[in-house]
Design a protein around this motif. Sequence first.
Motif, short mmCIF file in Angstrom:
data_model
loop_
_atom_site.label_atom_id
_atom_site.label_comp_id
_atom_site.label_asym_id
_atom_site.label_seq_id
_atom_site.Cartn_x
_atom_site.Cartn_y
_atom_site.Cartn_z
N ALA A 155 0.83 -1.21 0.00
CA ALA A 155 0.00 0.00 0.00
C ALA A 155 0.86 1.26 0.00
N ILE A 156 1.94 1.23 0.77
CA ILE A 156 2.85 2.38 0.79
C ILE A 156 3.49 2.59 -0.57
N GLU A 157 3.94 1.50 -1.18
CA GLU A 157 4.59 1.61 -2.49
C GLU A 157 3.64 2.17 -3.54
N LYS A 158 2.38 1.75 -3.50
CA LYS A 158 1.39 2.25 -4.45
C LYS A 158 1.12 3.73 -4.23
N ALA A 159 0.96 4.13 -2.97
CA ALA A 159 0.70 5.53 -2.66
C ALA A 159 1.88 6.41 -3.06
N VAL A 160 3.08 5.93 -2.81
CA VAL A 160 4.28 6.67 -3.20
C VAL A 160 4.31 6.90 -4.71
N ALA A 161 4.00 5.85 -5.46
CA ALA A 161 3.99 5.95 -6.92
C ALA A 161 2.90 6.90 -7.40
N THR B 192 7.58 10.41 -0.59
CA THR B 192 8.50 9.40 -0.06
C THR B 192 7.78 8.53 0.94
N GLY B 193 8.06 7.25 0.95
CA GLY B 193 7.40 6.33 1.86
C GLY B 193 8.36 5.63 2.79
N PHE B 194 7.85 5.24 3.95
CA PHE B 194 8.64 4.49 4.93
C PHE B 194 7.68 3.52 5.61
N VAL B 195 7.99 2.24 5.53
CA VAL B 195 7.13 1.23 6.14
C VAL B 195 7.39 1.20 7.65
N ALA B 196 6.35 1.54 8.42
CA ALA B 196 6.48 1.56 9.88
C ALA B 196 5.11 1.36 10.50
N ASP B 197 5.03 0.49 11.48
CA ASP B 197 3.80 0.23 12.23
C ASP B 197 3.78 1.16 13.43
N GLN B 198 2.79 2.05 13.50
CA GLN B 198 2.75 3.03 14.58
C GLN B 198 2.65 2.38 15.96
N SER B 199 2.18 1.15 16.03
CA SER B 199 2.06 0.48 17.33
C SER B 199 3.39 -0.09 17.81
N ASP B 200 4.41 -0.06 16.95
CA ASP B 200 5.73 -0.64 17.25
C ASP B 200 6.70 0.49 17.58
N LEU B 201 7.07 0.62 18.84
CA LEU B 201 7.93 1.72 19.28
C LEU B 201 9.29 1.71 18.57
N LYS B 202 9.85 0.52 18.38
CA LYS B 202 11.15 0.44 17.70
C LYS B 202 11.03 0.93 16.26
N ALA B 203 9.92 0.63 15.60
CA ALA B 203 9.70 1.11 14.23
C ALA B 203 9.60 2.63 14.21
N THR B 204 8.94 3.19 15.21
CA THR B 204 8.82 4.65 15.30
C THR B 204 10.17 5.29 15.54
N GLU B 205 10.98 4.67 16.38
CA GLU B 205 12.33 5.19 16.62
C GLU B 205 13.17 5.17 15.35
N LYS B 206 13.04 4.08 14.59
CA LYS B 206 13.77 3.98 13.32
C LYS B 206 13.30 5.03 12.33
#
Length: 247
Positions: free
Chosen positions: A42-48, A53-67
């Motif tokens: 979904a991110i790749e399609k929206a970016v296109a 610019t897109g970045f795959v990150a799950d908002q519920s995942d703190l480590k993903a948010t930090e990254k």
Amino acid sequence: MNNFKNKIAVITGGNSGIGYATARHLKENGATVIITGRRKEAIEKAVADLGVTGFVADQSDLKATEKLAAWVKENYGEVDILFVNAGITTQSTIETASEQHFDDIMNINFKGAYFTLSKFIPILRDAASVVFLSSIVATINHPGSSVYSASKAALNSVMKTAALELAPRKIRVNAISPGPTETEIMSKAGIDEATWNTIKGNLINKIPLNRMGTPADVASMVAYLSDDAAQFITGSEIIMDGGMVIV
């Protein structure tokens, strides 16, 4: 059309619905836009589609948010607009609610939103704008919506505290609470088309302006709150419901 030229905007949940419409609006008005989401395809399609610019990150995942925050800092420096939009809703009565139901909603809608702001504060530019996507269900409750309503009420409370804490840096923090809005969230909640059409008709009958809201409506308000025209607005919840709460 260049209100946001040289501005960096980050939108969580930007691959669909309100997030997608806001990304498009800000991009069309000159901003450099970064969208996030849990679904890579979904991110790749929206970016296109949007040219952002897109970045795959799950908002519920703190480590993903930090990254995400570290990546944005490394590649863009500071952020001018942070739209904390990602969220989910599912229905359950209090009696039948499971711990999983509670955690799924709270981890994205409240905990995830809270720590998204927390991790981005160090890279927010002075006088930046932060907007939370809330909902009128924070104050108008319905059977089956207890956890979702609580998550948005908690978000509104944090918004006001954040507005006070960040005021010395002239960073403004606000929330938008839409009423019924035509997005994908109902299909994601498992509601079939026929049921949704019935619900939609009943909702429209309760809205003085006699229509549902659209993602573009909310996108325009995010843009307004992020523009210089709103530089004296902070700690506010903007209700966008076609007059539903006054009936």
